[in-house]
Design a protein around this motif. Structure first.
Motif, PDB file in Angstrom:
ATOM      1  N   HIS A  60      62.280  31.743  41.330  1.00  0.00           N
ATOM      2  CA  HIS A  60      62.741  31.503  42.710  1.00  0.00           C
ATOM      3  C   HIS A  60      63.896  32.428  43.096  1.00  0.00           C
ATOM      4  CE1 HIS A  60      65.143  28.863  40.090  1.00  0.00           C
ATOM      5  NE2 HIS A  60      66.125  29.325  40.851  1.00  0.00           N
ATOM      6  N   GLU A  61      64.031  33.546  42.378  1.00  0.00           N
ATOM      7  CA  GLU A  61      65.124  34.473  42.701  1.00  0.00           C
ATOM      8  C   GLU A  61      64.580  35.893  42.852  1.00  0.00           C
ATOM      9  OE1 GLU A  61      68.214  34.061  39.737  1.00  0.00           O
ATOM     10  OE2 GLU A  61      68.580  31.972  40.258  1.00  0.00           O
ATOM     11  N   PRO A  62      63.657  36.119  43.797  1.00  0.00           N
ATOM     12  CA  PRO A  62      62.986  37.422  43.878  1.00  0.00           C
ATOM     13  C   PRO A  62      63.493  38.320  45.005  1.00  0.00           C
ATOM     14  CG  PRO A  62      61.658  35.741  44.965  1.00  0.00           C
ATOM     15  CD  PRO A  62      62.985  35.101  44.644  1.00  0.00           C
ATOM     16  N   VAL A  88      62.274  27.234  50.706  1.00  0.00           N
ATOM     17  CA  VAL A  88      61.234  27.608  51.673  1.00  0.00           C
ATOM     18  C   VAL A  88      61.609  26.891  52.969  1.00  0.00           C
ATOM     19  CG1 VAL A  88      58.763  27.667  52.158  1.00  0.00           C
ATOM     20  CG2 VAL A  88      59.573  27.717  49.791  1.00  0.00           C
ATOM     21  N   SER A  89      62.354  27.581  53.832  1.00  0.00           N
ATOM     22  CA  SER A  89      62.886  26.932  55.032  1.00  0.00           C
ATOM     23  C   SER A  89      62.416  27.671  56.273  1.00  0.00           C
ATOM     24  CB  SER A  89      64.416  26.901  54.967  1.00  0.00           C
ATOM     25  OG  SER A  89      64.925  28.179  54.678  1.00  0.00           O
ATOM     26  N   CYS A  90      62.111  26.901  57.320  1.00  0.00           N
ATOM     27  CA  CYS A  90      61.483  27.501  58.503  1.00  0.00           C
ATOM     28  C   CYS A  90      62.476  28.245  59.385  1.00  0.00           C
ATOM     29  CB  CYS A  90      60.760  26.420  59.317  1.00  0.00           C
ATOM     30  SG  CYS A  90      61.853  25.342  60.268  1.00  0.00           S
ATOM     31  N   LEU A 118      60.635  24.456  47.492  1.00  0.00           N
ATOM     32  CA  LEU A 118      61.307  25.556  46.795  1.00  0.00           C
ATOM     33  C   LEU A 118      60.235  26.415  46.139  1.00  0.00           C
ATOM     34  CD1 LEU A 118      63.992  23.443  44.841  1.00  0.00           C
ATOM     35  CD2 LEU A 118      64.217  24.415  47.127  1.00  0.00           C
ATOM     36  N   PHE A 119      60.480  27.703  46.044  1.00  0.00           N
ATOM     37  CA  PHE A 119      59.532  28.559  45.326  1.00  0.00           C
ATOM     38  C   PHE A 119      59.548  28.212  43.841  1.00  0.00           C
ATOM     39  CE2 PHE A 119      60.363  31.251  49.065  1.00  0.00           C
ATOM     40  CZ  PHE A 119      59.048  31.523  49.424  1.00  0.00           C
ATOM     41  N   GLY A 120      58.370  28.083  43.264  1.00  0.00           N
ATOM     42  CA  GLY A 120      58.247  27.950  41.806  1.00  0.00           C
ATOM     43  C   GLY A 120      58.956  26.757  41.223  1.00  0.00           C
ATOM     44  N   TYR A 121      58.888  25.598  41.893  1.00  0.00           N
ATOM     45  CA  TYR A 121      59.732  24.490  41.418  1.00  0.00           C
ATOM     46  C   TYR A 121      59.083  23.108  41.492  1.00  0.00           C
ATOM     47  CZ  TYR A 121      64.065  23.403  39.268  1.00  0.00           C
ATOM     48  OH  TYR A 121      64.987  23.052  38.325  1.00  0.00           O
ATOM     49  N   THR A 122      58.031  22.913  40.766  1.00  0.00           N
ATOM     50  CA  THR A 122      57.434  21.589  40.525  1.00  0.00           C
ATOM     51  C   THR A 122      56.789  20.978  41.762  1.00  0.00           C
ATOM     52  OG1 THR A 122      59.240  20.024  41.031  1.00  0.00           O
ATOM     53  CG2 THR A 122      59.292  21.072  38.863  1.00  0.00           C
TER      54      THR A 122
END
Ligand code: NAD
Ligand code: ZN
Ligand code: ZN
Length: 394
Positions: A60-62, A88-90, A118-122
């Protein structure tokens, strides 16, 4: 494409997975050039396993370059250099407009009653494919990506995805009064960046606790009063009180979270949950107190009366036992949450454009190809080879 996938407890592998594609007219696809490994990924590696599926792509840090943009994207174009916030916010809903990007109402996960994806987070956070991969699909292409200059190299901007705004929010929430003192628990990337930001913002008395020699040393070299957790708790406590007129620090940041060292009973509970079938473990974790609370309990003990505790370390238990008497009696203010990444970007950006006062260029200790991610996860968890911040270059 190649991507780092979760397969099971302490088992991550780089695999070939389908390339992401544009799904909505405002999506972009980013070709990742640098992507960080975070203490939050370690919770996935071990404790949060019940909320993952084998094959989930982590990270989540790309940052990278826009490879493709949907037909309604006007804010960025193919080839632009962008950093992607971990929320992931609009950017346009009520919560986003209030600066609470980690609570975005467009992406809240209603099934689990949790905040923004959140990216990549369950599954708790939307099971969005993450950024430890060659390519990443990013929604909200007009409002989410942070466009950055062509120079200098990636590390100058990469930490805008998480470390910098998380640490910035932690210091902001700590609300240190003029001339006051700050204690930071944990000197991983987040805690250490908190100490750097605090010093830069004019807080003179910055103290910190950790137990990894090179982490203590790195902070000490930048003027932080460090205390080794492996020493006696009474002498550590006395030394901190002596530095704070006998009252305790005005503010304490907990940058440790749910896997704190020194909480044996909770560690056992986490390990036992790990032996249950996945669904049973997930139910247990959603009902029980599962966190290792050593750092938070120390924060509650040491903060001065009327002081503030700022939690950036992630916690996940539903019924953790907390000393309410002490919290109430000491009139402690408690502030916490996932960082609202986009909220702090404008504050931080000038510090990246104008020289490098926070030292982000030399912040990462390791740059590795994505293929070495499985070894890197193990190295980071075991704190071996001086690993403090690892960056993959896919
Ligand atoms: N709130 C957010 O948005 C956000 C964002 C990123 C990371 N985080 C969380 O912040 C925490 C730190 O992340 P990181 O990347 O720096 O990870 P990390 O695992 O490298 O850092 C944790 C540090 O705490 C130290 N530690 C362990 N027990 C301790 C104790 N009892 N007292 C003092 N120090 C102790 C460890 O030695 C380690 O150096 C994690 O919980 C992570 O999930 C939160
Ligand atoms: Zn992170
Ligand atoms: Zn929103």
């Amino acid at each position: 494409m190649q991507a780092l996938t979760w397969q099971g407890r302490r088992d991550v592998r780089v695999q070939q997975v389908p390339d992401p594609v544009i799904q909505e007219p405002t999506d972009i696809v980013v070709e990742i050039t640098s992507t960080g490994l975070c203490g939050s990924d370690l919770h996935l590696y071990e404790v949060l396993a019940p909320f993952l599926e084998p094959g989930d792509v982590l990270g989540h840090e790309p940052m990278g370059r826009v490879r493709e943009a949907g037909p309604e994207v006007t804010a960025v174009a193919e080839g632009d250099r962008v950093v992607i916030p971990f929320n992931v916010s609009c950017g346009t809903c009520h919560m986003c407009r209030a600066g609470l990007y980690s609570q975005c109402e467009t992406t809240q996960v209603h099934k689990y009653g949790t905040g923004a994806c959140l990216f990549g987070y369950t599954k708790l956070y939307g099971q969005m494919p993450g950024g430890q991969a060659e390519l990443l699909r990013v929604p909200f292409g007009n409002t989410l990506p942070i466009k950055v200059p062509e120079e200098p190299p990636d590390d100058r901007f990469l930490f805008l995805s998480d470390v910098l705004p998380t640490a910035w929010q932690a210091v902001e929430y700590a609300d240190v009064p003029e001339g006051g003192s700050l204690l930071v628990l944990g000197l991983g990337p987040i805690g250490e960046m908190c100490t750097r930001i605090a010093k830069l913002r004019g807080i003179d008395r910055v103290m910190a606790v950790d137990l990894v020699p090179e982490r203590l040393e790195r902070a000490r070299l930048r003027g932080v009063h460090v205390f080794d957790l492996r020493g006696k708790e009474t002498s550590r406590r006395d030394a901190i009180l002596a530095m704070t007129d006998g009252r305790g620090p005005d503010s304490v940041i907990d940058a440790v979270g749910m896997e704190a060292h020194g909480a044996p009973a909770a560690k056992l509970a986490q390990q036992m949950a790990g032996l249950l079938p996945r669904d049973a473990a997930a139910k247990l974790m959603q009902r029980a107190g599962m966190d290792r609370l050593a750092a938070l309990l120390f924060a509650i003990d040491i903060v001065r009366r009327g002081g503030t505790i700022s939690l950036s370390g992630v916690y996940g238990g539903m019924t953790d036992p907390l000393p309410m008497l002490t919290l109430f009696d000491k009139q402690i203010q408690l502030r916490m949450g996932q960082a609202n990444v986009r909220r702090w970007v404008e504050d931080i950006m000038p510090l990246l454009a104008d020289g490098d006062p926070l030292g982000v260029d030399g912040f990462a200790t390791h740059h590795l190809p994505l293929g070495q991610a499985p070894e890197a996860y193990a190295m980071f968890q075991e704190k071996k080879d001086g690993a403090i911040k690892i960056v993959f270059n896919p």
